[in-house]
Design a protein around this motif. Structure first.
Motif, PDB file in Angstrom:
ATOM      1  N   ARG A   1       0.828  -1.206   0.000  1.00 32.21           N
ATOM      2  CA  ARG A   1       0.000   0.000   0.000  1.00 32.21           C
ATOM      3  C   ARG A   1       0.862   1.256   0.000  1.00 32.21           C
ATOM      4  O   ARG A   1       0.557   2.225  -0.719  1.00 32.21           O
ATOM      5  CB  ARG A   1      -0.921  -0.005   1.216  1.00 32.21           C
ATOM      6  N   SER A   2       1.943   1.260   0.783  1.00 31.63           N
ATOM      7  CA  SER A   2       2.820   2.433   0.799  1.00 31.63           C
ATOM      8  C   SER A   2       3.477   2.640  -0.559  1.00 31.63           C
ATOM      9  O   SER A   2       3.615   3.783  -1.023  1.00 31.63           O
ATOM     10  CB  SER A   2       3.883   2.266   1.889  1.00 31.63           C
ATOM     11  N   GLU A   3       3.882   1.551  -1.204  1.00 31.82           N
ATOM     12  CA  GLU A   3       4.468   1.687  -2.537  1.00 31.82           C
ATOM     13  C   GLU A   3       3.435   2.204  -3.535  1.00 31.82           C
ATOM     14  O   GLU A   3       3.753   3.025  -4.402  1.00 31.82           O
ATOM     15  CB  GLU A   3       5.022   0.340  -2.998  1.00 31.82           C
ATOM     16  N   ARG A   4       2.181   1.736  -3.400  1.00 32.39           N
ATOM     17  CA  ARG A   4       1.142   2.210  -4.301  1.00 32.39           C
ATOM     18  C   ARG A   4       0.865   3.689  -4.070  1.00 32.39           C
ATOM     19  O   ARG A   4       0.698   4.459  -5.036  1.00 32.39           O
ATOM     20  CB  ARG A   4      -0.132   1.391  -4.103  1.00 32.39           C
ATOM     21  N   VAL A   5       0.819   4.094  -2.784  1.00 31.18           N
ATOM     22  CA  VAL A   5       0.593   5.511  -2.485  1.00 31.18           C
ATOM     23  C   VAL A   5       1.739   6.357  -3.021  1.00 31.18           C
ATOM     24  O   VAL A   5       1.524   7.455  -3.562  1.00 31.18           O
ATOM     25  CB  VAL A   5       0.423   5.698  -0.960  1.00 31.18           C
TER      26      VAL A   5
END
Length: 399
Positions: free
Chosen positions: A171-175
């Motif tokens: 999720r952090s990489e996607r954000v």
């Protein structure tokens, strides 16, 4: 004052080589006491221990197969010896591996098998029927079941935590990717805006310069004084256009990290007087009705810039396409007649020249940029030939 938490990456884990060596050391540690039963003259427990412990080398890649291999060895042990062996330590490791690295269904199956194995082992190690004590059997069953349940719980906890960490990292990489995309889109929008500004500045400046240069060329034969004044206007217009271009290019360089340029306020409704005066100096016959200073102060900067650029582009098109001796009428007013009762800036520029006879020289790009500017503020713009001749541009920009 705002505080920022440090960005933390995923937790530390063993690499592929580290995991291989950990499993090797684990197997060596469990097999270290195996030679003692052999030296005591009883090799069967040692063989069973080796058969139960060696499969743990593949417990990460094939946890289910390793668990059933260890189970098979323990089943064989029931029929061969009636006492625990060192290989019994492989059982909780195998249960942990199934719960940790295999799907949850296999972990539950391993827990159920462990409960049956705890009862079987307690009965097998409890002695003969005459010496068997119920308390001993229950205690051994509870102890062995607790060991297996603890291993299963630790493995399940590790698996769920790993899934949670992977989800958080993903999720952090996607954000981060989405934020980078938003920054790129914002930069692209800003570059497009600057490109429109440069088009308006260059097109307006060049149109004035071309008209003045043509006039100076003809006046030079009959009245050198008029030619000199005209060339002064050409020089001033060229310098102003170059200054605007340098400012826009400075914004682009600032976006690339080369420092911010010195900025000056963007033109607005209050600068329309100077724009009309410049058009008159260039030889156009302009009849202008513009809002007063008090009214212009109530117009937001973005709307004022849009209105200014619409008038500027329209006057540039008049010079390029309307032909000689064309009369221009410019009307800019702030009224409250917009739909819904809101205030609106109304802009209208019309001429009595040749109209839309020529469609080159950037008219298409200029009108496209004009529409983009007005639409960005929720307004409407119309640009079309007049029924009686000439061309008209009308825009309505909500405040």
């Amino acid at each position: 004052m705002s505080a920022y938490l440090p960005v933390q990456g995923p937790p530390r884990r063993l690499g592929p080589r580290g995991r291989v060596w950990f499993d090797r050391l684990l197997v060596l540690g469990l097999l270290a006491p195996v030679p003692f039963p052999v030296l005591a003259g009883d090799p069967v427990p040692a063989v069973l221990s080796v058969l139960a412990v060696l499969p743990l080398l593949w417990r990460r890649a094939h946890p289910v197969a390793v668990f059933w291999a260890v189970t098979a060895v323990h089943v064989l042990q029931v029929f061969v010896v009636d006492e625990p062996v060192l290989g019994q330590l492989a059982w909780p490791v195998a249960v942990y591996s199934v719960a940790r690295y295999a799907p949850a269904a296999h972990g539950w199956a391993a827990l159920a098998v462990s409960a049956c194995a705890a009862v079987t082992a307690a009965l097998d190690w409890g002695g003969t029927a005459t010496t068997m004590q119920l308390e001993t059997i229950v205690a051994n069953t509870l102890f062995l079941g607790a060991v297996a349940a603890t291993a299963w719980a630790l493995g399940t906890l590790g698996r769920t935590r790993q899934a949670y960490v992977d989800a958080v990292v993903e999720r952090s990489e996607r954000v981060e990717r989405e934020a980078a995309q938003q920054v790129a889109l914002a930069a692209a929008d800003e570059r497009a805006r600057i490109a429109r500004e440069m088009h308006d500045v260059v097109a307006h400046g060049l149109s004035v310069i071309v008209v003045q240069a043509d006039g100076a060329r003809y006046a030079a034969r009959t009245d050198p004084a008029v030619a000199a004044r005209t060339l002064e206007t050409v020089s001033a217009t060229g310098r102003e256009a170059l200054t605007e271009m340098r400012r826009m290019l400075g914004l682009l360089r600032a976006e690339d990290g080369e420092g911010a340029p010195a900025l000056r306020p963007q033109p607005g409704v209050g600068d329309l007087d100077a724009l009309v005066a410049e058009a008159r100096t260039a030889g156009a016959r302009v009849d202008a009705r513009l809002p007063g200073p008090g009214t212009a102060a109530d117009v937001p900067d973005g709307v004022g810039l849009t209105a200014y650029r619409v008038v500027q582009e329209a006057l540039s098109n008049v010079r390029k396409h309307a032909g000689p001796d064309a009369a221009v009428r410019v009307e800019v007013a702030v009224s409250g007649t917009a739909s819904g009762g809101g205030r609106v800036v109304e802009v209208r520029v019309e001429d009595d020249g040749r109209g839309a006879a020529a469609e080159d020289d950037g008219r298409g790009l200029g009108l496209l940029g004009m529409r983009e500017r007005v639409t960005a503020h929720g307004g409407t713009v119309e640009a079309r030939p007049r029924p009686g001749g000439g061309f008209a541009v009308a825009a309505r920009i909500p405040l």
